[in-house]
Design a protein around this motif. Sequence first.
Motif, PDB file in Angstrom:
ATOM      1  N   UNK A 160       0.842  -1.190   0.000  1.00 52.75           N
ATOM      2  CA  UNK A 160       0.000   0.000   0.000  1.00 52.75           C
ATOM      3  C   UNK A 160       0.883   1.249   0.000  1.00 52.75           C
ATOM      4  N   UNK A 161       0.503   2.245  -0.772  1.00 54.84           N
ATOM      5  CA  UNK A 161       1.246   3.506  -0.819  1.00 54.84           C
ATOM      6  C   UNK A 161       0.373   4.655  -0.329  1.00 54.84           C
ATOM      7  N   UNK A 162       1.043   5.707   0.118  1.00 57.39           N
ATOM      8  CA  UNK A 162       0.359   6.862   0.706  1.00 57.39           C
ATOM      9  C   UNK A 162       0.898   8.140   0.069  1.00 57.39           C
ATOM     10  N   UNK A 163       0.005   9.058  -0.278  1.00 58.99           N
ATOM     11  CA  UNK A 163       0.411  10.401  -0.666  1.00 58.99           C
ATOM     12  C   UNK A 163       0.577  11.216   0.609  1.00 58.99           C
ATOM     13  N   UNK A 164       1.726  11.879   0.764  1.00 60.49           N
ATOM     14  CA  UNK A 164       1.989  12.537   2.039  1.00 60.49           C
ATOM     15  C   UNK A 164       2.886  13.755   1.864  1.00 60.49           C
ATOM     16  N   UNK A 165       2.971  14.541   2.932  1.00 55.18           N
ATOM     17  CA  UNK A 165       3.855  15.709   2.978  1.00 55.18           C
ATOM     18  C   UNK A 165       4.014  16.107   4.435  1.00 55.18           C
ATOM     19  N   UNK A 166       4.946  17.012   4.731  1.00 58.61           N
ATOM     20  CA  UNK A 166       5.109  17.512   6.092  1.00 58.61           C
ATOM     21  C   UNK A 166       4.082  18.610   6.365  1.00 58.61           C
ATOM     22  N   UNK A 167       3.828  18.825   7.651  1.00 59.29           N
ATOM     23  CA  UNK A 167       2.904  19.905   8.019  1.00 59.29           C
ATOM     24  C   UNK A 167       3.481  21.266   7.630  1.00 59.29           C
ATOM     25  N   UNK A 168       4.830  21.406   7.680  1.00 64.75           N
ATOM     26  CA  UNK A 168       5.457  22.657   7.273  1.00 64.75           C
ATOM     27  C   UNK A 168       5.228  22.952   5.802  1.00 64.75           C
ATOM     28  N   UNK A 169       5.366  21.923   4.966  1.00 64.11           N
ATOM     29  CA  UNK A 169       5.106  22.106   3.542  1.00 64.11           C
ATOM     30  C   UNK A 169       3.644  22.503   3.321  1.00 64.11           C
ATOM     31  N   UNK A 170       2.724  21.840   4.019  1.00 65.10           N
ATOM     32  CA  UNK A 170       1.296  22.099   3.829  1.00 65.10           C
ATOM     33  C   UNK A 170       0.925  23.495   4.327  1.00 65.10           C
ATOM     34  N   UNK A 255      -0.904  12.260   5.881  1.00 61.39           N
ATOM     35  CA  UNK A 255      -1.493  11.614   4.698  1.00 61.39           C
ATOM     36  C   UNK A 255      -2.437  12.566   3.976  1.00 61.39           C
ATOM     37  N   UNK A 256      -2.455  12.471   2.641  1.00 58.22           N
ATOM     38  CA  UNK A 256      -3.260  13.365   1.822  1.00 58.22           C
ATOM     39  C   UNK A 256      -4.131  12.572   0.862  1.00 58.22           C
ATOM     40  N   UNK A 257      -5.277  13.144   0.496  1.00 59.78           N
ATOM     41  CA  UNK A 257      -6.147  12.592  -0.540  1.00 59.78           C
ATOM     42  C   UNK A 257      -6.397  11.099  -0.315  1.00 59.78           C
ATOM     43  N   UNK A 258      -6.764  10.751   0.900  1.00 59.30           N
ATOM     44  CA  UNK A 258      -6.901   9.343   1.273  1.00 59.30           C
ATOM     45  C   UNK A 258      -8.070   8.652   0.572  1.00 59.30           C
ATOM     46  N   UNK A 259      -9.031   9.425   0.059  1.00 62.54           N
ATOM     47  CA  UNK A 259     -10.144   8.810  -0.678  1.00 62.54           C
ATOM     48  C   UNK A 259      -9.727   8.372  -2.075  1.00 62.54           C
ATOM     49  N   UNK A 260      -8.592   8.866  -2.555  1.00 65.34           N
ATOM     50  CA  UNK A 260      -8.076   8.484  -3.878  1.00 65.34           C
ATOM     51  C   UNK A 260      -6.598   8.102  -3.738  1.00 65.34           C
ATOM     52  N   UNK A 261      -6.306   6.970  -3.127  1.00 65.97           N
ATOM     53  CA  UNK A 261      -4.917   6.593  -2.860  1.00 65.97           C
ATOM     54  C   UNK A 261      -4.179   6.191  -4.137  1.00 65.97           C
ATOM     55  N   UNK A 262      -2.843   6.198  -4.072  1.00 66.27           N
ATOM     56  CA  UNK A 262      -2.078   5.666  -5.202  1.00 66.27           C
ATOM     57  C   UNK A 262      -2.307   4.163  -5.315  1.00 66.27           C
ATOM     58  N   UNK A 263      -2.133   3.597  -6.506  1.00 64.05           N
ATOM     59  CA  UNK A 263      -2.226   2.138  -6.620  1.00 64.05           C
ATOM     60  C   UNK A 263      -1.108   1.462  -5.834  1.00 64.05           C
ATOM     61  N   UNK A 264      -1.397   0.291  -5.296  1.00 65.82           N
ATOM     62  CA  UNK A 264      -0.374  -0.473  -4.585  1.00 65.82           C
ATOM     63  C   UNK A 264       0.697  -0.938  -5.571  1.00 65.82           C
ATOM     64  N   UNK A 265       1.878  -1.212  -5.050  1.00 61.67           N
ATOM     65  CA  UNK A 265       3.003  -1.617  -5.894  1.00 61.67           C
ATOM     66  C   UNK A 265       3.457  -3.023  -5.511  1.00 61.67           C
ATOM     67  N   UNK A 266       3.831  -3.849  -6.496  1.00 63.94           N
ATOM     68  CA  UNK A 266       4.211  -5.229  -6.202  1.00 63.94           C
ATOM     69  C   UNK A 266       5.636  -5.356  -5.683  1.00 63.94           C
ATOM     70  N   UNK A 267       5.857  -6.399  -4.905  1.00 64.45           N
ATOM     71  CA  UNK A 267       7.200  -6.845  -4.532  1.00 64.45           C
ATOM     72  C   UNK A 267       7.369  -8.245  -5.114  1.00 64.45           C
ATOM     73  N   UNK A 268       8.477  -8.466  -5.801  1.00 63.10           N
ATOM     74  CA  UNK A 268       8.678  -9.739  -6.507  1.00 63.10           C
ATOM     75  C   UNK A 268      10.041 -10.329  -6.207  1.00 63.10           C
ATOM     76  N   UNK A 269      10.080 -11.653  -6.148  1.00 66.71           N
ATOM     77  CA  UNK A 269      11.326 -12.408  -6.115  1.00 66.71           C
ATOM     78  C   UNK A 269      11.549 -12.972  -7.504  1.00 66.71           C
TER      79      UNK A 269
END
Length: 304
Positions: A160-170, A255-269
């Motif tokens: 799972x991925x999250x869109x985020x930033x610092x409170x200072x940036x915001x 966390x930002x825009x939690x209703x429209x999250x980025x797509x999850x990314x795979x981990x592969x061996x």
Amino acid sequence: MDRLDAMRLFIRIVERRSFTEAAHDTGVPRSTATTVIRQMEERLGVRLLQRTTRAVRPTLDGEAYYRRCLAILDDIEDAEGAFGGAEPTGMLRVDVQGTLARHFLMPALPDFFARHPRIELSMSERDHWVDPVQEGVDCVLRYGALPDSDLVARRVAMLERVTCATSGYLARYGIPASIDDLANHRLVGIRRLSTGNLAPVEFQVEGGLRRVEMKAPFSVTGPESYLLGVKLGLGLAQVPRFHIERDLASGALVPLLEDTPPPSAPVSLLYPRSRQLSPRVRVFLEWAARQFARREGTGGHEPA
């Protein structure tokens, strides 16, 4: 050197494209490696390798012999492992992305060595794509989309991925209420080493996926520098949740825009298709897959 060890040396030379690297991997002097291959060619009556100033490559006969050697050694290893519950043994070389290794694999390494005390593990860390055959490793652990290759890829997690930033940036740029508000924001970009292109900024929306173009005055190629850039307030970013759980809990990142999250990314061996799995590679793959699956069972966010 007996014939089986000579075959192992020949395989390593073909895969490493180097007498020097293969000699280092197998623990023999380079002069010994040269002598062994010369004797092998004399015994078979064919030239197995083409030597140039830049690399060593198999001839057509050498390629055929390489594949036969792989099959013979794999059969021997499987046959020996089928009797008496033989413990996998020998050197296992894996290449990982360091962030994944530190979060998912290394904390459980004492358990791995307790289960398999006769395996030696050599773990290299690189964030860019590597060819395990050319680099002389048995398997590779990678995050994200994979390039086309002849490797076998086993997916072990979707992070799972999250869109985020610092409170200072915001405080400076404002909190985006919707994806459209991102036109006024800055991005900490991460570039793909293979192409130099920025990784896309994407969101899951009703009906599919939406990609957004953003200004990225600062970009990097490594995940640790990427995360540091976000923490310094240089822009917002899309980061795997496992990597920032503490920062989210402490409020260091928002966390930002939690209703429209980025797509999850795979981990592969990934491992070469050209050979059967040796017992030591097989047990490592199974163990590594369990580490990602276990995180879901203990409150993490990475399904297996």
